[in-house]
Design an enzyme around this catalytic site. Structure first.
Site, PDB file in Angstrom:
ATOM      1  N   GLU A  46       7.947  -0.059   0.504  1.00  0.00           N
ATOM      2  CA  GLU A  46       7.996  -1.148  -0.423  1.00  0.00           C
ATOM      3  C   GLU A  46       9.072  -1.243  -1.370  1.00  0.00           C
ATOM      4  OE1 GLU A  46       3.052  -1.391  -1.416  1.00  0.00           O
ATOM      5  OE2 GLU A  46       4.516  -0.433  -2.854  1.00  0.00           O
ATOM      6  N   ASN A  47       9.350  -1.989  -2.076  1.00  0.00           N
ATOM      7  CA  ASN A  47      10.788  -2.093  -2.833  1.00  0.00           C
ATOM      8  C   ASN A  47      10.088  -2.722  -4.367  1.00  0.00           C
ATOM      9  OD1 ASN A  47      13.100  -3.785  -3.861  1.00  0.00           O
ATOM     10  ND2 ASN A  47      14.023  -2.678  -2.453  1.00  0.00           N
ATOM     11  N   GLU A  57       4.694  -2.633  11.251  1.00  0.00           N
ATOM     12  CA  GLU A  57       4.615  -3.357  12.362  1.00  0.00           C
ATOM     13  C   GLU A  57       6.115  -3.732  12.643  1.00  0.00           C
ATOM     14  OE1 GLU A  57       0.796  -4.994  10.912  1.00  0.00           O
ATOM     15  OE2 GLU A  57       2.520  -4.209   9.956  1.00  0.00           O
ATOM     16  N   CYS A  90      -0.077  -9.100   8.354  1.00  0.00           N
ATOM     17  CA  CYS A  90       0.480 -10.276   7.738  1.00  0.00           C
ATOM     18  C   CYS A  90       1.023 -11.186   8.716  1.00  0.00           C
ATOM     19  CB  CYS A  90       1.479  -9.838   6.583  1.00  0.00           C
ATOM     20  SG  CYS A  90       3.270  -9.599   7.303  1.00  0.00           S
TER      21      CYS A  90
END
Length: 135
Positions: A46-47, A57, A90
Site C-alpha cells: 500500500e501507499n 497478483e 480486483c
C-alpha cells in the site's frame, strides 16, 4: 509437481506476513507455481496516496515476465486474502491475469480460514478486453 492444498495454504499464510498494509491491514498474497518447480511470490504493497498501491497478483505477474517465464510455464496460481469469505481479485488484477495467463489457468483461492475453490482465469473476467478489441 503434485501440489497439496494445505501446503499451498501454509506457504500463502507465511508469505502474507510480508505484505505492507499500514492503512487497510488487509493482507493479500500470491504465489505462481511454475512447471519447472520454481515459485514467484507477490504481496500487496500500500501507499498513503492509494493509487500507487499494488496488488499481490500484480507484484508476482510482472516478476514472472521479467524472469523470462510466460503463461505456458505456469502450473498453478494461488491467491490468499484476509477475508472471511470469498476474496476476489480486483478489476485491474483480473485484466492482468487474463493478459498474462492462459484463460483456463487454474487459480486456487484461499481466505483467512481455508481453501475456497479453484477457478479458471476466464471465470474472473468473462468479457475481458483482449488484443481482438484493438483494431
Amino acid at each position: 509437481m503434485k501440489l497439496k492444498k494445505d501446503e499451498v495454504y501454509n506457504e500463502l499464510k507465511i508469505l502474507r506476513e510480508n505484505a505492507y498494509v499500514p492503512y487497510s491491514n488487509f493482507r493479500v498474497a500470491c504465489i505462481i507455481y511454475l512447471k519447472d518447480g520454481n515459485k514467484i511470490k507477490g504481496v500487496n504493497v500500500e501507499n498513503a496516496a492509494y493509487n500507487p498501491s499494488i496488488c499481490a497478483e500484480r507484484t508476482a505477474l510482472p516478476q514472472m515476465i521479467t524472469q523470462g517465464y510466460n503463461k505456458n510455464d505456469v502450473e498453478l496460481v494461488a491467491l490468499y486474502t484476509d477475508s472471511e469469505g470469498f476474496g476476489s481479485p480486483c478489476g485491474t488484477c483480473r485484466q492482468t491475469l487474463f493478459e498474462l495467463l492462459l484463460e483456463n489457468q487454474p487459480i486456487w483461492v484461499y481466505n483467512k480460514k481455508e481453501f475456497i475453490n479453484s477457478y479458471d482465469v476466464k471465470d474472473f473476467l468473462p468479457y475481458a478486453f483482449t488484443s481482438k478489441n484493438i483494431g
